[in-house]
Design an enzyme around this catalytic site. Structure first.
Site, mmCIF file in Angstrom:
data_model
loop_
_atom_site.group_PDB
_atom_site.id
_atom_site.type_symbol
_atom_site.label_atom_id
_atom_site.label_comp_id
_atom_site.label_asym_id
_atom_site.label_seq_id
_atom_site.Cartn_x
_atom_site.Cartn_y
_atom_site.Cartn_z
ATOM 1 N N GLY A 29 0.673 10.665 83.572
ATOM 2 C CA GLY A 29 1.251 9.396 83.974
ATOM 3 C C GLY A 29 1.844 8.611 82.830
ATOM 4 N N VAL A 33 4.581 16.447 77.354
ATOM 5 C CA VAL A 33 4.560 17.340 76.194
ATOM 6 C C VAL A 33 5.517 18.491 76.473
ATOM 7 C CG1 VAL A 33 3.170 18.777 74.675
ATOM 8 C CG2 VAL A 33 2.181 16.717 75.664
ATOM 9 N N ASP A 141 -12.060 10.654 73.368
ATOM 10 C CA ASP A 141 -11.678 11.298 74.629
ATOM 11 C C ASP A 141 -11.894 12.805 74.541
ATOM 12 O OD1 ASP A 141 -10.853 11.323 77.258
ATOM 13 O OD2 ASP A 141 -8.712 11.386 76.792
#
Length: 685
Positions: A29, A33, A141
């Site tokens: 979103g 890449v 993350d």
């Protein structure tokens, strides 16, 4: 992706600087890449770009640059190497090395991994984290999708978009950011003390899932259930789900999943050594982080000369210690500990919620009560696209309450021509006019005031921000002063003079009207001649959550806007989604432009190679939406749809993005059929 299938990407086949873009490696979103070729060096590279809808988000662009800095400052064969950060005519790109072996998430789709297979990968992940933590980079993350693999199983950690750099963000309180299922307790709670040990917790969850085929908590109950499990619930050891996991490996892995960071491993090197020992791995650790030595008192020879006797033991030395003295020492130590805790306890900021108001701290959205370091913090609140900022002083051991509220603003409007009162009318946001002078009550937001008389036609924009002051704002005075008493009329009409705003009775420097002066009709020169219409009007009608822009100039509320005659590009936008069209504005004519926020029906079903088609739970944007087959109605925006059920797994792509764009048409959007192929998971899941 609109209608499930993404549109053709116009950059595929194009050249961006010296890079020839060949295809899309991944799309989310907020970014894309691409696989590309460095034509100068003749090597494959990966280019990461910002999604077009996010390029105007200053905080996100800053985070994108932070990602490049974070990856570039870590020198490790287990971190994806950043080669450049390029500003191009197509936007901002991070140029990275190309990794061609998929991700750990892809590898885990084959089922639980035995320790002998997982450990070499896990060891490299820890080496990568150790290198990052050593230079002050916290990833924040860590998850299977962010662990890339080469064809020879070399691990490359990637996606540092949420990374925190200790030299720039050490005092910043972050909002909840990351992937919920792999967050640490302190990350879920948005604690400002979050550090490198949070990455070790996330890596522990990743290893746990790879080892037994599931996480130590149920992901089907929604976000709140997962958050409570991460913060409060005791995790079952991996031996509860797989008999292949040894007790030593399970115990070593569970230490990384302690709720209290102080009870976890204190470094990636320590975690790596413990797991290596538990799994009897003879591989050298390669690098070690030095540990602080434990300072002990100097040895004192015992009375009996026994070198093994503890020299400080009162029983061995024959030195009785009064119980009262011991109690006093204990109380003193307890008091010192409590005092130290009290002196180092952070302050708190309590943000009072209000309808339509959003708070930001250091550019990040926040809410509720936050623990903050003592000092001055900048708080911004946003209401109806208008913001206000305040410097808030937070002290230790205290909670600072901050309320930002929308208020109506009283505005006294008058008009004059050559210094004399001019009979005129004012229209607010295109509504029916009222005679001047008048007192207006304007709500929080941006308002367009049009003051019209036989000799004046002026447009003024008035911003009414929310306020941190509990008292209503004082009235403002807006005086439109026009006319310059020219010796003779100007050719083709008269010129409107400067507009002067007065706030609280005091004059402020003159402000020019927001558009060029209108031209009067040529047939009757002079200030009293009839005006031929030289402008047109766009009447905007916007659905909630949708904005309109005309040639890039944003319109966030309903009403009328003046435009010179011509053809313009109108764009309806909701978040990253938009639809464009061309509109024509004619002199003296009104052009209605409506932006709609349609709903879209999504029909979700599953197929299976099993004899019995199983039902699956449908989760949209993290919220459960019933069981298959079912249909859900999605509002305007970008949504993620997944299906899940314990004992089953999705074959192929397990998450689908569905776009519900704003539209210029009120016609309903066609329904979207989504079909997931599922199969029974291997035993142990």
């Amino acid at each position: 992706m609109s209608d499930v299938s993404p549109p053709a990407d116009p950059l595929i086949g194009a050249r961006v600087g010296e890079y020839h873009i060949q295809g899309v490696l991944g799309r989310g979103g907020m970014g894309v890449v691409y696989q590309a070729e460095d034509t100068a060096l003749g090597i494959p590279v990966a280019l990461k770009s910002i999604t077009a809808g996010m390029t105007t988000d200053a905080a996100f662009v800053r985070r994108f640059r932070t990602e490049a800095r974070a990856m570039a400052r870590v020198a490790s064969p287990h971190i994806v190497r950043v080669m450049a950060l390029r500003e191009t005519e197509h936007g901002l790109f991070i140029v990275m090395e190309y990794v061609d072996g998929g991700s750990l998430h892809d590898r885990m789709a084959n089922g639980p991994m035995p320790w002998e297979t997982l450990w070499p990968l896990l060891r490299q992940m820890l080496l990568g984290l150790e290198a990052a933590h050593t230079v002050g980079v916290v990833h924040r993350d860590i998850k299977p999708r962010n662990v890339l693999l080469t064809t020879d199983d070399t691990v490359k950690l990637t996606d540092f978009g949420l990374a925190r750099l200790s030299d720039t963000d050490a005092t910043r309180t972050q909002a909840v950011a990351g992937t919920l299922a792999y967050m640490s307790p302190e990350q879920v709670r948005s604690l400002p003390t979050l550090d490198h040990r949070s990455d070790l917790f996330s890596l522990g969850l990743t290893a746990y899932e790879a080892l037994v085929g599931r996480l130590p908590f149920d992901r089907d109950g929604g976000d709140f259930t997962m958050m409570r499990a991460i913060v409060e619930d005791a995790f079952p050891p991996p031996t509860s789900f797989s008999e292949r996991v040894t007790g030593g490996v399970a115990a070593a892995l569970m230490k990384s999943l302690e709720k209290d960071p102080a009870a976890r491993y204190q470094s990636a090197a320590e975690m790596r050594e413990a797991l290596a020992a538990a799994g009897d791995d003879p591989t050298p650790t390669l690098t070690r982080v030095p540990r602080l030595p434990v300072v002990a008192p100097p040895p004192t020879p015992s009375d009996d000369g026994d070198p093994e006797a503890p020299p400080s033991s009162p029983a061995r030395q024959g030195l009785p210690v009064p119980i009262g003295l011991l109690a006093l020492v204990a109380l003193a130590l307890l008091g010192l500990g409590a005092g130290g805790w009290w002196l180092t306890r952070p302050g708190a900021l309590a943000l009072v919620p209000a309808e339509g108001v959003r708070y930001f701290l250091d550019g990040e959205p926040v809410e509720g009560t936050l623990e903050l370091d003592a000092g001055t913090h900048q708080v911004r609140c946003l209401a109806n696209d208008i913001s206000a900022t305040a410097e808030v002083e937070v002290t230790r051991n205290a909670t600072r309450r901050v309320a930002c509220l929308p208020h109506d603003q009283a505005v006294d409007v008058s008009a004059s021509w050559n210094g004399s009162a001019e009979p005129a009318a004012v229209m607010v946001d295109g509504a029916e006019g009222m005679a001047l002078p008048a007192r207006l009550s304007l709500s929080t937001g941006r308002h367009t005031l049009r003051i019209v008389s036989q000799r004046i036609d002026s447009v003024v924009t008035v911003d009414v921000p929310p306020t941190f002051d509990p008292e209503p704002p004082p009235p403002q005075a807006l005086a439109i002063r026009a006319g310059s008493a020219p010796a003779e009329p100007l050719a083709g009409g008269t010129e409107v003079g400067p507009v002067t705003q007065q706030q609280g009775g005091g004059d402020v420097p003159p402000v020019q009207p927001t558009r060029p002066p209108p031209q009067m009709g040529p047939q009757t020169p002079g200030p009293t001649g009839p005006a031929a219409p030289q402008v047109g009007f766009v009447d905007a009608s916007l659905a909630p959550g949708v904005t309109l822009s005309i040639d890039g100039s944003g319109i966030s509320s309903n009403g009328s806007r003046e435009l010179r005659p011509g053809t313009y590009t109108a764009r309806c936008q909701a978040g990253p989604l938009s639809e464009s069209t061309r509109i024509t504005v004619s002199p003296g004519q009104r052009t209605p432009v409506a932006c709609y926020a349609p709903a879209r029906v999504v029909r979700v079903s599953v197929t299976s190679t099993d004899a019995e088609r199983p039902w699956m739970s449908v989760v949209v944007d993290g919220q459960a939406q019933g069981q298959t087959p079912t249909q859900v109605t999605l509002p305007v925006g970008r949504h993620t749809v997944i299906v899940r059920r314990r004992g089953y797994e999705v074959v192929g792509e397990d998450m689908v993005t569905v776009d519900v764009p704003p539209r210029f048409s009120s016609d309903p959007l066609p329904p979207v059929p989504l079909t997931f192929q599922v199969r029974a998971a291997q035993s142990g899941y």
